[in-house]
Scaffold this motif. Structure first.
Motif, PDB file in Angstrom:
ATOM      1  N   UNK A  97      56.378  99.968  35.032  1.00 16.84           N
ATOM      2  CA  UNK A  97      55.105  99.392  35.606  1.00 16.84           C
ATOM      3  C   UNK A  97      54.955  97.957  35.065  1.00 16.84           C
ATOM      4  N   UNK A  98      54.735  97.150  35.966  1.00 18.63           N
ATOM      5  CA  UNK A  98      54.490  95.607  35.926  1.00 18.63           C
ATOM      6  C   UNK A  98      53.216  95.410  35.505  1.00 18.63           C
ATOM      7  N   UNK A  99      52.811  94.659  34.505  1.00 21.61           N
ATOM      8  CA  UNK A  99      51.927  94.068  33.773  1.00 21.61           C
ATOM      9  C   UNK A  99      51.541  92.713  34.182  1.00 21.61           C
ATOM     10  N   UNK A 100      50.632  92.611  35.264  1.00 17.01           N
ATOM     11  CA  UNK A 100      50.459  91.521  35.768  1.00 17.01           C
ATOM     12  C   UNK A 100      49.027  90.716  35.447  1.00 17.01           C
ATOM     13  N   UNK A 113      46.015  91.176  35.174  1.00 15.65           N
ATOM     14  CA  UNK A 113      44.775  91.297  36.417  1.00 15.65           C
ATOM     15  C   UNK A 113      45.110  90.733  37.779  1.00 15.65           C
ATOM     16  N   UNK A 114      46.529  90.257  37.915  1.00 15.19           N
ATOM     17  CA  UNK A 114      46.685  89.701  39.407  1.00 15.19           C
ATOM     18  C   UNK A 114      47.644  90.445  39.811  1.00 15.19           C
ATOM     19  N   UNK A 115      47.804  90.367  41.435  1.00 13.72           N
ATOM     20  CA  UNK A 115      48.795  91.233  41.913  1.00 13.72           C
ATOM     21  C   UNK A 115      50.217  90.558  41.748  1.00 13.72           C
ATOM     22  N   UNK A 116      51.393  91.324  42.094  1.00 19.55           N
ATOM     23  CA  UNK A 116      52.611  90.732  42.067  1.00 19.55           C
ATOM     24  C   UNK A 116      52.680  89.367  42.731  1.00 19.55           C
TER      25      UNK A 116
END
Length: 242
Positions: free
Chosen positions: A217-220, A222-225
């Motif tokens: 799971x990528x943590x961004x 609050x932004x999209x990849x």
């Protein structure tokens, strides 16, 4: 995915089970992404290094069976081995202490030759006439055939303390995992398979363990990849714009 196999070179079902597992692994679609590690387990850890006896004698004394029963068991194992394409001598094999072979397998692990060496140990013990017990030079020959340096192998055999800690750690860990016999296969520390199961069982275990691996799971923030922090990739590195 990692598969750990606890086994002993003196264990005929480990010899057969390895062949069955490898058939399943060879057919597994993700074969190249599976790491196999062999772990130590001694069936007869209290046996002195020089205490070598015929397998039939060991079986009759240890299990209280007749020699005819012991021989019938060996014939059955020979049939099971042959079904997997393995040679198996049903008569005149020796039984002894395997501690030195396990120590050499830890050397082989460091050198990336563990699977080669354990395969040679199995074949030498179960299919070849010359015994693997009580003959250090025999073990050195097998180590060299697996791609190890002869002097390295002799150094290990000359000092019983070398890799002893690693062997004992493997054995303690097998007990902690609940293994009271071998072969014992552990897939990604999630699934355990005990015994020389049919190839189909190993295939099912590999598929199930692969399918249940945790996904990243990528943590961004609050932004999209696509809108995340700058990265470097095959096309180069992003240059911040003022």
């Amino acid at each position: 995915m990692r598969v750990e196999i606890w086994s002993d070179i003196a264990c005929p079902w480990c010899y057969v089970g390895k062949a069955r597992f490898e058939k399943a692994l060879d057919a597994f679609p993700h074969r190249d992404e599976v790491e196999v590690v062999h772990r130590s387990f001694e069936l007869d850890p209290g046996r002195a290094k020089g205490d070598i006896q015929p397998v039939l004698t060991m079986l009759t004394k240890k299990y209280g069976m007749s020699e005819a029963q012991a021989q019938a068991g060996e014939e059955n194992l020979g049939t099971q081995a042959a079904a997997e394409g393995l040679d198996y001598r049903t008569r005149d094999r020796d039984h002894g202490n395997t501690f030195d072979m396990h120590r050499l397998l830890h050397l082989a692990k460091e050198k990336g030759r563990q699977d080669e060496l354990i395969g040679l140990f199995y074949r030498a013990n179960f299919a070849e006439e010359r015994s693997v017990f009580g003959d250090d030079e025999r073990l050195v020959e097998l180590a060299v055939a697996a791609g190890l340096d002869a002097d390295d192998a002799r150094r290990v055999l000359a000092d019983p303390s070398v890799y002893a800690t690693e062997v004992r750690a493997d054995e303690r860990e097998s007990a902690e995992l609940g293994a009271n016999g071998v072969p014992f296969f552990v897939l990604d520390r999630t699934y355990g398979v005990s015994g020389a199961q049919p190839t189909e069982v190993f295939s099912q275990a590999l598929t199930q363990a692969w399918g249940e691996r945790p996904q990243l799971t990528l943590i961004q923030d609050g932004k999209s990849a696509e809108d995340g922090a700058e990265v470097c990739g095959p096309d180069g590195c992003a240059v911040p714009q003022s």
